[in-house]
Design an enzyme around this catalytic site. Sequence first.
Site, PDB file in Angstrom:
ATOM      1  CB  THR A  28      40.241 -14.949   5.392  1.00 32.95           C
ATOM      2  OG1 THR A  28      39.083 -16.748   5.927  1.00 32.95           O
ATOM      3  CG2 THR A  28      38.888 -13.864   5.604  1.00 32.95           C
ATOM      4  CD  GLN A  54      -5.004 -28.715  15.273  1.00 29.81           C
ATOM      5  OE1 GLN A  54      -5.136 -28.022  14.988  1.00 29.81           O
ATOM      6  NE2 GLN A  54      -5.821 -29.763  15.829  1.00 29.81           N
ATOM      7  CG  PHE A  68      33.044 -18.827  -7.810  1.00 30.18           C
ATOM      8  CD1 PHE A  68      33.037 -18.881  -6.188  1.00 30.18           C
ATOM      9  CD2 PHE A  68      33.367 -20.280  -8.394  1.00 30.18           C
ATOM     10  CE1 PHE A  68      32.684 -19.845  -5.671  1.00 30.18           C
ATOM     11  CE2 PHE A  68      33.275 -20.908  -7.564  1.00 30.18           C
ATOM     12  CZ  PHE A  68      32.350 -21.287  -6.455  1.00 30.18           C
ATOM     13  N   GLY A 105      37.710 -12.771   1.665  1.00 30.89           N
ATOM     14  CA  GLY A 105      37.024 -14.010   2.711  1.00 30.89           C
ATOM     15  C   GLY A 105      36.663 -14.835   1.367  1.00 30.89           C
ATOM     16  CB  THR A 128      28.662 -17.099   2.893  1.00 32.48           C
ATOM     17  OG1 THR A 128      29.044 -17.445   1.064  1.00 32.48           O
ATOM     18  CG2 THR A 128      29.530 -16.278   2.975  1.00 32.48           C
ATOM     19  CD  GLU A 131      36.157 -24.040   6.973  1.00 36.57           C
ATOM     20  OE1 GLU A 131      35.862 -24.063   6.321  1.00 36.57           O
ATOM     21  OE2 GLU A 131      37.162 -24.406   8.227  1.00 36.57           O
ATOM     22  NE  ARG A 143       4.807 -18.618  29.526  1.00 32.79           N
ATOM     23  CZ  ARG A 143       4.801 -17.703  29.976  1.00 32.79           C
ATOM     24  NH1 ARG A 143       5.058 -17.726  31.207  1.00 32.79           N
ATOM     25  NH2 ARG A 143       3.842 -16.183  29.581  1.00 32.79           N
ATOM     26  CG  LEU A 195      39.151 -24.627   3.576  1.00 29.85           C
ATOM     27  CD1 LEU A 195      38.082 -23.793   2.321  1.00 29.85           C
ATOM     28  CD2 LEU A 195      38.689 -23.738   4.876  1.00 29.85           C
ATOM     29  N   GLY A 214       9.190 -17.536  23.526  1.00 23.13           N
ATOM     30  CA  GLY A 214       8.698 -15.998  24.594  1.00 23.13           C
ATOM     31  C   GLY A 214       9.116 -15.047  24.550  1.00 23.13           C
TER      32      GLY A 214
HETATM   33  P1  TGC Z   1      37.956 -22.483  -8.170  1.00 25.96           P
HETATM   34  O1  TGC Z   1      38.684 -21.472  -9.440  1.00 25.96           O
HETATM   35  O2  TGC Z   1      36.458 -22.048  -8.189  1.00 25.96           O
HETATM   36  O3  TGC Z   1      38.933 -23.492  -7.635  1.00 25.96           O
HETATM   37  C1  TGC Z   1      40.340 -24.084  -7.566  1.00 25.96           C
HETATM   38  C2  TGC Z   1      40.228 -25.073  -7.337  1.00 25.96           C
HETATM   39  O4  TGC Z   1      40.165 -26.214  -7.101  1.00 25.96           O
HETATM   40  C3  TGC Z   1      38.932 -26.882  -6.888  1.00 25.96           C
HETATM   41  N1  TGC Z   1      37.912 -27.395  -5.386  1.00 25.96           N
HETATM   42  C4  TGC Z   1      38.134 -27.677  -4.383  1.00 25.96           C
HETATM   43  N2  TGC Z   1      39.360 -28.506  -4.299  1.00 25.96           N
HETATM   44  C5  TGC Z   1      38.708 -29.484  -3.447  1.00 25.96           C
HETATM   45  N3  TGC Z   1      38.445 -29.192  -2.052  1.00 25.96           N
HETATM   46  C6  TGC Z   1      37.550 -28.625  -2.668  1.00 25.96           C
HETATM   47  N4  TGC Z   1      36.526 -27.926  -1.593  1.00 25.96           N
HETATM   48  C7  TGC Z   1      37.338 -27.265  -3.454  1.00 25.96           C
HETATM   49  N5  TGC Z   1      36.670 -26.429  -4.410  1.00 25.96           N
HETATM   50  C8  TGC Z   1      37.354 -25.898  -5.091  1.00 25.96           C
HETATM   51  C9  TGC Z   1      38.116 -26.415  -8.256  1.00 25.96           C
HETATM   52  O5  TGC Z   1      37.825 -27.597  -8.728  1.00 25.96           O
HETATM   53  C10 TGC Z   1      39.533 -25.990  -8.748  1.00 25.96           C
HETATM   54  O6  TGC Z   1      39.913 -26.999  -9.167  1.00 25.96           O
HETATM   55  P2  TGC Z   1      40.467 -27.080 -10.467  1.00 25.96           P
HETATM   56  O7  TGC Z   1      41.526 -27.539 -10.894  1.00 25.96           O
HETATM   57  O8  TGC Z   1      39.119 -26.503 -11.852  1.00 25.96           O
HETATM   58  O9  TGC Z   1      41.286 -25.299 -10.977  1.00 25.96           O
HETATM   59  O10 TGC Z   1      38.941 -20.973  -7.052  1.00 25.96           O
HETATM   60  P3  TGC Z   1      37.993 -19.359  -6.755  1.00 25.96           P
HETATM   61  O11 TGC Z   1      39.655 -18.468  -6.753  1.00 25.96           O
HETATM   62  O12 TGC Z   1      36.826 -19.331  -7.548  1.00 25.96           O
HETATM   63  O13 TGC Z   1      37.441 -19.048  -5.166  1.00 25.96           O
HETATM   64  C11 TGC Z   1      36.157 -20.156  -5.690  1.00 25.96           C
HETATM   65  C12 TGC Z   1      36.052 -20.565  -4.163  1.00 25.96           C
HETATM   66  C13 TGC Z   1      35.802 -22.593  -4.006  1.00 25.96           C
HETATM   67  C14 TGC Z   1      37.275 -20.472  -3.064  1.00 25.96           C
HETATM   68  C15 TGC Z   1      34.947 -20.251  -2.524  1.00 25.96           C
HETATM   69  O14 TGC Z   1      33.415 -21.549  -3.115  1.00 25.96           O
HETATM   70  C16 TGC Z   1      34.805 -20.648  -1.401  1.00 25.96           C
HETATM   71  O15 TGC Z   1      35.190 -21.689  -0.975  1.00 25.96           O
HETATM   72  N6  TGC Z   1      35.221 -19.931  -0.200  1.00 25.96           N
HETATM   73  C17 TGC Z   1      35.302 -20.318   0.359  1.00 25.96           C
HETATM   74  C18 TGC Z   1      36.294 -19.515   1.336  1.00 25.96           C
HETATM   75  C19 TGC Z   1      36.319 -19.868   2.310  1.00 25.96           C
HETATM   76  O16 TGC Z   1      35.750 -21.467   2.503  1.00 25.96           O
HETATM   77  N7  TGC Z   1      36.708 -19.493   3.593  1.00 25.96           N
HETATM   78  C20 TGC Z   1      37.337 -20.541   5.063  1.00 25.96           C
HETATM   79  C21 TGC Z   1      38.598 -19.876   5.747  1.00 25.96           C
HETATM   80  S1  TGC Z   1      38.873 -20.956   7.471  1.00 25.96           S
HETATM   81  C22 TGC Z   1      37.383 -20.840   7.742  1.00 25.96           C
HETATM   82  O17 TGC Z   1      36.409 -20.063   7.886  1.00 25.96           O
HETATM   83  C23 TGC Z   1      37.264 -21.165   9.029  1.00 25.96           C
HETATM   84  S2  TGC Z   1      36.115 -20.530  10.343  1.00 25.96           S
HETATM   85  C24 TGC Z   1      36.382 -21.773  12.064  1.00 25.96           C
HETATM   86  C25 TGC Z   1      35.785 -23.489  11.687  1.00 25.96           C
HETATM   87  O18 TGC Z   1      36.212 -23.872  10.983  1.00 25.96           O
HETATM   88  O19 TGC Z   1      35.424 -23.456  12.744  1.00 25.96           O
HETATM   89  P1  FAD Z   2      32.571 -11.914   1.966  1.00 25.75           P
HETATM   90  O1  FAD Z   2      33.109 -12.620   1.003  1.00 25.75           O
HETATM   91  O2  FAD Z   2      32.657 -10.279   2.115  1.00 25.75           O
HETATM   92  O3  FAD Z   2      31.124 -11.919   1.725  1.00 25.75           O
HETATM   93  C1  FAD Z   2      29.489 -10.917   2.367  1.00 25.75           C
HETATM   94  C2  FAD Z   2      28.896 -11.414   1.197  1.00 25.75           C
HETATM   95  O4  FAD Z   2      28.831 -11.417  -0.199  1.00 25.75           O
HETATM   96  C3  FAD Z   2      28.403 -12.939   2.381  1.00 25.75           C
HETATM   97  O5  FAD Z   2      26.794 -12.993   1.802  1.00 25.75           O
HETATM   98  C4  FAD Z   2      28.514 -13.968   0.907  1.00 25.75           C
HETATM   99  O6  FAD Z   2      27.839 -14.664   0.306  1.00 25.75           O
HETATM  100  C5  FAD Z   2      28.495 -12.706  -0.649  1.00 25.75           C
HETATM  101  N1  FAD Z   2      28.729 -12.623  -2.019  1.00 25.75           N
HETATM  102  C6  FAD Z   2      30.437 -12.565  -1.756  1.00 25.75           C
HETATM  103  N2  FAD Z   2      30.838 -12.864  -2.943  1.00 25.75           N
HETATM  104  C7  FAD Z   2      30.362 -13.070  -3.863  1.00 25.75           C
HETATM  105  C8  FAD Z   2      28.974 -14.097  -5.439  1.00 25.75           C
HETATM  106  N3  FAD Z   2      30.666 -14.301  -5.965  1.00 25.75           N
HETATM  107  N4  FAD Z   2      28.150 -14.274  -5.672  1.00 25.75           N
HETATM  108  C9  FAD Z   2      26.796 -13.614  -4.774  1.00 25.75           C
HETATM  109  N5  FAD Z   2      27.600 -13.841  -3.403  1.00 25.75           N
HETATM  110  C10 FAD Z   2      28.455 -13.054  -3.080  1.00 25.75           C
HETATM  111  N6  FAD Z   2      38.938 -17.236   8.178  1.00 25.75           N
HETATM  112  C11 FAD Z   2      40.360 -17.934   8.219  1.00 25.75           C
HETATM  113  O7  FAD Z   2      40.778 -17.752   7.606  1.00 25.75           O
HETATM  114  N7  FAD Z   2      40.898 -18.665   9.194  1.00 25.75           N
HETATM  115  C12 FAD Z   2      39.734 -18.748  10.329  1.00 25.75           C
HETATM  116  O8  FAD Z   2      40.010 -19.001  11.465  1.00 25.75           O
HETATM  117  C13 FAD Z   2      38.858 -18.457  10.380  1.00 25.75           C
HETATM  118  N8  FAD Z   2      37.681 -18.341  11.200  1.00 25.75           N
HETATM  119  C14 FAD Z   2      36.424 -17.799  11.711  1.00 25.75           C
HETATM  120  C15 FAD Z   2      36.272 -17.477  12.742  1.00 25.75           C
HETATM  121  C16 FAD Z   2      34.830 -16.441  12.681  1.00 25.75           C
HETATM  122  C17 FAD Z   2      33.990 -15.889  14.021  1.00 25.75           C
HETATM  123  C18 FAD Z   2      34.439 -15.558  11.378  1.00 25.75           C
HETATM  124  C19 FAD Z   2      32.868 -14.861  11.665  1.00 25.75           C
HETATM  125  C20 FAD Z   2      35.098 -15.522  10.569  1.00 25.75           C
HETATM  126  C21 FAD Z   2      36.324 -17.064  10.346  1.00 25.75           C
HETATM  127  N9  FAD Z   2      36.915 -17.052   9.124  1.00 25.75           N
HETATM  128  C22 FAD Z   2      38.036 -17.616   9.745  1.00 25.75           C
HETATM  129  C23 FAD Z   2      36.429 -16.259   7.483  1.00 25.75           C
HETATM  130  C24 FAD Z   2      35.240 -16.828   7.134  1.00 25.75           C
HETATM  131  O9  FAD Z   2      35.465 -17.955   6.798  1.00 25.75           O
HETATM  132  C25 FAD Z   2      35.198 -15.597   5.755  1.00 25.75           C
HETATM  133  O10 FAD Z   2      34.721 -14.781   7.069  1.00 25.75           O
HETATM  134  C26 FAD Z   2      34.160 -16.061   5.270  1.00 25.75           C
HETATM  135  O11 FAD Z   2      35.074 -17.070   3.996  1.00 25.75           O
HETATM  136  C27 FAD Z   2      33.315 -14.993   4.477  1.00 25.75           C
HETATM  137  O12 FAD Z   2      34.155 -13.783   4.000  1.00 25.75           O
HETATM  138  P2  FAD Z   2      34.031 -12.588   4.593  1.00 25.75           P
HETATM  139  O13 FAD Z   2      32.848 -12.133   5.748  1.00 25.75           O
HETATM  140  O14 FAD Z   2      34.927 -11.417   3.916  1.00 25.75           O
HETATM  141  O15 FAD Z   2      32.368 -12.135   3.621  1.00 25.75           O
END
Ligand code: TGC
Ligand code: FAD
Length: 389
Positions: free
Chosen positions: A136, A283, A387, A141, A369, A367, A272, A243, A343
């Site tokens: 991120t 109920q 998206f 994000g 939203t 991970e 309580r 992820l 409460g």
């Molecule tokens: P998009 O074009 O939709 O996808 C690119 C290609 O990837 C494929 N794909 C996946 N493949 C494997 N696993 C998945 N989960 C996949 N999701 C998508 C997809 O089919 C495509 O393949 P191809 O062959 O068609 O090209 O990519 P996009 O740029 O439009 O973005 C969409 C996407 C998938 C990135 C978005 O939906 C998303 O997941 N956003 C969330 C980002 C996120 O979760 N970040 C997490 C950061 S790490 C974190 O938060 C750690 S928190 C701490 C803890 O875990 O405790």
């Molecule tokens: P945004 O992407 O700005 O989203 C804001 C709002 O807009 C959300 O409601 C979202 O659903 C909505 N939105 C965005 N795009 C669309 C769309 N196309 N259509 C409809 N709605 C949309 N990341 C890492 O890489 N590594 C880590 O270790 C990590 N740890 C984290 C720990 C904590 C405590 C937190 C809070 C976050 C962490 N993250 C980490 C980041 C996390 O993955 C992002 O916060 C998350 O992916 C959302 O991104 P954002 O906060 O920028 O929200």
Amino acid sequence: MEPYRGFDLLALDGKLTDDERQVRDTVREFVEREAMPVILPHFREGTFPTELMGPLAGLGLFGAHIHGYGCAGLGARAYGLAMQELERGDSALRSFMSVQSSLAMTAIWLHGSEEQKQRWLPEMAAGHSLGAFALTEADHGSDPGGMETRAVAVRGGFRITGAKHWITNAAFAKVIVVWAKLGEGVRGFLVERDRPGVTVEEIKHKLSLRMSSVAGVGLDGVDVPEANLLPATKGLVSALECLNHARFGIAWGVLGAAAACLHETLDYAKRRKQFSRPIAGYQLVQAKLADMAAELSLGQLLAHHLADEKDAGRLHFSQISIAKYRNAQTALDIARACRDLLGAAGILDEFATMRHAMNLEAVNTYEGTRHMHQLILGRHLTGLSAFDG
Ligand code: TGC
Ligand code: FAD
């Protein structure tokens, strides 16, 4: 309060092997005995309980789903149960474990060279080195594909420039898996935390996951050798594959937080008295308790099914999306409803419920939203990507 024994209304415990039961009970006991006494002071201070790092490593759960390299090679259900028990204590404990195991170690395991695996995985499994996963950025994000962090080839390796944000465990990490654009493609790089140009700045004043250590990571022209490129990374999809493991763990973990809230609230509601009777006897209150127990049970059923599919090698990421967003939402709904039943007492931090509710707000966001998982499912159903439209 009665000792915590979990909720098993659908008799799912019957599916557990002896080994799985042992993993669950060991982690439950660790949480009860070692974590619970230190959670509240750390939550108040907004600090991670570093004194638990050694004991957490001692559980043998770092990279537990990985076979070889000093890792336990546990099945999916055992790993899920461990995440559930950790999050019963606090989501920050599960998050600490998720980042080490499901993100940093998994990235090396899935995409690293044999040399990188030998170099890092045994050391990380033992807890001698911690890892972080930096995908991120402040402006990217939900759409990590828009990242602005860049790697350029230089003599003998790469120079990485950019900034990552919200990076869990970065402050403790010896190695950070950094995702950066090399040309037009996204690649993963192993960046040792002590390389010149790496800065880590802790994000303060969080109202959620107060015990997690989360930071911004600056990368100011950081030079890494060619051997630090994760060779099997082939675009954003490689980060998304990591992820999937973490989202699986979250789908289990949040049920632990929900169970903690329900356990505390049931106990309170039986004690309580209002209008001369325990509120648990009314109920309207029982309807709420019943709904929560039913939703929790359905979440458990989903998690168990997911574990079976994962072990069978059949799990598709759209299925993980269903479980991540539904179970996180279920847990948040339960935590909020429990807070209501407590409460005024429910706003005190001596009760765990509102702490869990606050944590679950962030778990709902990271991970992916709810919206992101709906869009992933939407594309799976329709074949049309919404998206950016
Ligand atoms: P998009 O074009 O939709 O996808 C690119 C290609 O990837 C494929 N794909 C996946 N493949 C494997 N696993 C998945 N989960 C996949 N999701 C998508 C997809 O089919 C495509 O393949 P191809 O062959 O068609 O090209 O990519 P996009 O740029 O439009 O973005 C969409 C996407 C998938 C990135 C978005 O939906 C998303 O997941 N956003 C969330 C980002 C996120 O979760 N970040 C997490 C950061 S790490 C974190 O938060 C750690 S928190 C701490 C803890 O875990 O405790
Ligand atoms: P945004 O992407 O700005 O989203 C804001 C709002 O807009 C959300 O409601 C979202 O659903 C909505 N939105 C965005 N795009 C669309 C769309 N196309 N259509 C409809 N709605 C949309 N990341 C890492 O890489 N590594 C880590 O270790 C990590 N740890 C984290 C720990 C904590 C405590 C937190 C809070 C976050 C962490 N993250 C980490 C980041 C996390 O993955 C992002 O916060 C998350 O992916 C959302 O991104 P954002 O906060 O920028 O929200």
